[in-house]
Scaffold this motif. Structure first.
Motif, PDB file in Angstrom:
ATOM      1  N   LEU A   1       0.992  -1.384  -0.125  1.00  0.00           N
ATOM      2  CA  LEU A   1      -0.476   0.092  -0.353  1.00  0.00           C
ATOM      3  C   LEU A   1       0.874   1.519  -0.011  1.00  0.00           C
ATOM      4  O   LEU A   1       1.619   1.251   0.666  1.00  0.00           O
ATOM      5  CB  LEU A   1      -0.811  -0.103   1.473  1.00  0.00           C
ATOM      6  CG  LEU A   1      -2.038  -1.295   1.183  1.00  0.00           C
ATOM      7  CD1 LEU A   1      -2.698  -1.023   2.950  1.00  0.00           C
ATOM      8  CD2 LEU A   1      -3.272  -0.811   0.305  1.00  0.00           C
ATOM      9  N   PRO A   2       0.824   2.173  -0.266  1.00  0.00           N
ATOM     10  CA  PRO A   2       1.532   3.778  -0.410  1.00  0.00           C
ATOM     11  C   PRO A   2       1.635   4.136   0.506  1.00  0.00           C
ATOM     12  O   PRO A   2      -0.173   4.252   1.770  1.00  0.00           O
ATOM     13  CB  PRO A   2       0.405   4.619  -1.665  1.00  0.00           C
ATOM     14  CG  PRO A   2      -0.537   3.869  -2.135  1.00  0.00           C
ATOM     15  CD  PRO A   2      -0.787   2.452  -1.904  1.00  0.00           C
ATOM     16  N   ARG A   3       2.368   4.340   0.533  1.00  0.00           N
ATOM     17  CA  ARG A   3       2.884   4.220   2.031  1.00  0.00           C
ATOM     18  C   ARG A   3       2.080   6.640   2.726  1.00  0.00           C
ATOM     19  O   ARG A   3       2.016   6.638   4.281  1.00  0.00           O
ATOM     20  CB  ARG A   3       4.150   5.398   2.358  1.00  0.00           C
ATOM     21  CG  ARG A   3       5.460   4.655   2.694  1.00  0.00           C
ATOM     22  CD  ARG A   3       4.797   2.671   3.427  1.00  0.00           C
ATOM     23  NE  ARG A   3       3.751   1.875   2.948  1.00  0.00           N
ATOM     24  CZ  ARG A   3       3.524   0.850   3.499  1.00  0.00           C
ATOM     25  NH1 ARG A   3       4.089   0.527   4.570  1.00  0.00           N
ATOM     26  NH2 ARG A   3       2.978   0.092   3.160  1.00  0.00           N
ATOM     27  N   ASP A   4       2.084   7.216   1.260  1.00  0.00           N
ATOM     28  CA  ASP A   4       0.978   8.198   1.574  1.00  0.00           C
ATOM     29  C   ASP A   4      -0.506   8.154   2.486  1.00  0.00           C
ATOM     30  O   ASP A   4      -1.141   9.185   2.844  1.00  0.00           O
ATOM     31  CB  ASP A   4       1.404   9.548   1.076  1.00  0.00           C
ATOM     32  CG  ASP A   4       0.475   8.390  -0.559  1.00  0.00           C
ATOM     33  OD1 ASP A   4      -0.147   7.562  -0.224  1.00  0.00           O
ATOM     34  OD2 ASP A   4       0.630   9.427  -1.100  1.00  0.00           O
ATOM     35  N   LEU A   5      -1.209   6.421   2.398  1.00  0.00           N
ATOM     36  CA  LEU A   5      -1.923   6.440   2.794  1.00  0.00           C
ATOM     37  C   LEU A   5      -2.218   6.388   4.638  1.00  0.00           C
ATOM     38  O   LEU A   5      -3.205   6.364   4.407  1.00  0.00           O
ATOM     39  CB  LEU A   5      -3.040   4.937   1.827  1.00  0.00           C
ATOM     40  CG  LEU A   5      -3.027   5.106   0.565  1.00  0.00           C
ATOM     41  CD1 LEU A   5      -3.864   3.696  -0.085  1.00  0.00           C
ATOM     42  CD2 LEU A   5      -4.436   6.294   0.268  1.00  0.00           C
ATOM     43  N   MET A   6      -1.135   6.291   5.017  1.00  0.00           N
ATOM     44  CA  MET A   6      -1.479   5.833   6.411  1.00  0.00           C
ATOM     45  C   MET A   6      -0.481   6.932   7.308  1.00  0.00           C
ATOM     46  O   MET A   6       0.492   7.043   7.008  1.00  0.00           O
ATOM     47  CB  MET A   6      -0.856   4.794   7.046  1.00  0.00           C
ATOM     48  CG  MET A   6       0.743   3.882   5.922  1.00  0.00           C
ATOM     49  SD  MET A   6       0.841   2.323   5.831  1.00  0.00           S
ATOM     50  CE  MET A   6      -0.637   2.367   4.701  1.00  0.00           C
TER      51      MET A   6
ATOM     52  N   ALA B   1       4.931  -0.855  15.307  1.00  0.00           N
ATOM     53  CA  ALA B   1       4.491   0.176  14.355  1.00  0.00           C
ATOM     54  C   ALA B   1       3.160   0.404  14.891  1.00  0.00           C
ATOM     55  O   ALA B   1       2.408  -0.863  15.393  1.00  0.00           O
ATOM     56  CB  ALA B   1       4.252  -0.197  12.870  1.00  0.00           C
ATOM     57  N   VAL B   2       2.663   1.531  14.805  1.00  0.00           N
ATOM     58  CA  VAL B   2       0.579   2.201  15.051  1.00  0.00           C
ATOM     59  C   VAL B   2       0.611   2.365  13.502  1.00  0.00           C
ATOM     60  O   VAL B   2       1.316   3.580  13.412  1.00  0.00           O
ATOM     61  CB  VAL B   2       0.861   2.711  16.388  1.00  0.00           C
ATOM     62  CG1 VAL B   2      -0.890   2.849  16.517  1.00  0.00           C
ATOM     63  CG2 VAL B   2       1.226   2.163  17.618  1.00  0.00           C
ATOM     64  N   LEU B   3      -0.366   1.948  12.904  1.00  0.00           N
ATOM     65  CA  LEU B   3      -1.063   2.696  12.033  1.00  0.00           C
ATOM     66  C   LEU B   3      -1.987   2.876  11.304  1.00  0.00           C
ATOM     67  O   LEU B   3      -3.522   2.192  11.940  1.00  0.00           O
ATOM     68  CB  LEU B   3      -0.055   1.604  11.111  1.00  0.00           C
ATOM     69  CG  LEU B   3       1.143   1.088  10.744  1.00  0.00           C
ATOM     70  CD1 LEU B   3       0.714  -0.019   9.600  1.00  0.00           C
ATOM     71  CD2 LEU B   3       1.805   2.027  10.094  1.00  0.00           C
ATOM     72  N   LEU B   4      -2.437   3.969  11.369  1.00  0.00           N
ATOM     73  CA  LEU B   4      -3.967   4.758  11.062  1.00  0.00           C
ATOM     74  C   LEU B   4      -4.333   4.989   9.466  1.00  0.00           C
ATOM     75  O   LEU B   4      -3.007   5.539   8.867  1.00  0.00           O
ATOM     76  CB  LEU B   4      -3.753   5.905  12.112  1.00  0.00           C
ATOM     77  CG  LEU B   4      -5.718   6.319  11.302  1.00  0.00           C
ATOM     78  CD1 LEU B   4      -6.348   5.863  12.610  1.00  0.00           C
ATOM     79  CD2 LEU B   4      -5.363   7.804  12.594  1.00  0.00           C
ATOM     80  N   LEU B   5      -5.221   4.278   8.819  1.00  0.00           N
ATOM     81  CA  LEU B   5      -5.378   4.547   7.612  1.00  0.00           C
ATOM     82  C   LEU B   5      -6.902   4.537   6.987  1.00  0.00           C
ATOM     83  O   LEU B   5      -8.277   3.580   8.082  1.00  0.00           O
ATOM     84  CB  LEU B   5      -4.902   3.134   6.690  1.00  0.00           C
ATOM     85  CG  LEU B   5      -5.233   2.216   6.648  1.00  0.00           C
ATOM     86  CD1 LEU B   5      -4.591   1.579   5.696  1.00  0.00           C
ATOM     87  CD2 LEU B   5      -4.423   1.226   8.294  1.00  0.00           C
TER      88      LEU B   5
END
Length: 235
Positions: free
Chosen positions: A196-201, A210-214
């Protein structure tokens, strides 16, 4: 929708739940998977429970399994935060015997109600309503391997994935009820998430993980594009 692993953080489930609800504000709704995969004799969880049993012992075990009850059945494999949300007064839980969701907040009943018992994670499940509501997905110290939203992309593939038979205990003890739904597969979710594109999250870190929000819509749509390139014919 939050997937979380609190082990090793020193954080209490009640404190994390409180922080999430405060971050969402009075108009926000917190949702967690409250799955019960042990209520299926083809799941990994069930096979771990029955590993080493004789044929007679497993038969007796199946006959003793209690039915799924939304208000009472625990979800131990989903972690302490999911159990915390599920057991909090005022929580709402959907009614699927394998893939229920639990939620707190003003839209919980709307988002989690009418979960078709023959639709694990498709258009007649809370996932579709969360998608329509433009929900966000928080992966709190867990990877994309457990990103449930990708399953909605599976249902939207064309041609539709093949179906298989599932079983769950419903109604009374030992009453294993069959139904058909698509063949779910999560073995490529980690790779899909990595592409997935990194700019989506938004990415942060907590206790070394890691903690990811998307956005859920972006995850489902882009995940589906990836799957459509190589998933056809999966059995």
């Amino acid at each position: 929708m939050v997937h979380a692993s609190l082990g090793g953080t020193g954080l209490r489930d009640t404190d994390v739940q409180k922080a999430l609800l405060e971050a969402l504000g009075p108009d926000g709704t917190l949702v967690v998977p409250a799955f019960t995969p042990e209520n299926s004799f083809t799941s990994r969880a069930y096979k771990e429970l029955t590993d080493g049993m004789s044929e007679r012992e497993e038969r007796e075990f199946r006959e003793s399994r209690p039915p799924f009850e939304p208000d009472a059945t625990p979800c131990p494999t989903m972690g302490v935060l999911a159990e915390c949300v599920r057991t909090t007064p005022g929580a709402v839980r959907s009614g699927h015997p394998h893939t229920s969701f639990a939620g707190l907040g003003p839209r919980a009943a709307e988002l989690l109600g009418d979960h078709d018992p023959h639709c694990l994670l498709g258009e007649r499940s809370p996932l579709a309503r969360l998608y329509a509501a433009d929900a966000q997905v928080l992966l709190f110290r867990v990877g994309f391997e457990v990103c449930t939203a990708f399953h909605l992309a599976e249902y939207r593939l064309r041609p539709t994935p093949p179906k298989r038979t599932y079983h769950g205990v419903e109604g009374e003890k030992g009453n294993w009820t069959p139904y058909e739904d698509i063949t779910l597969y999560d073995g490529d979710f980690g790779a899909i998430g990595e592409r997935l594109p990194r700019d989506l999250m938004t990415k942060r870190e907590m206790a070394g993980k890691a903690v990811l929000l998307l956005g859920m819509r972006e995850a489902v749509d882009q995940g589906g594009v990836q799957m459509s390139g190589y998933r056809h014919g999966l059995t």
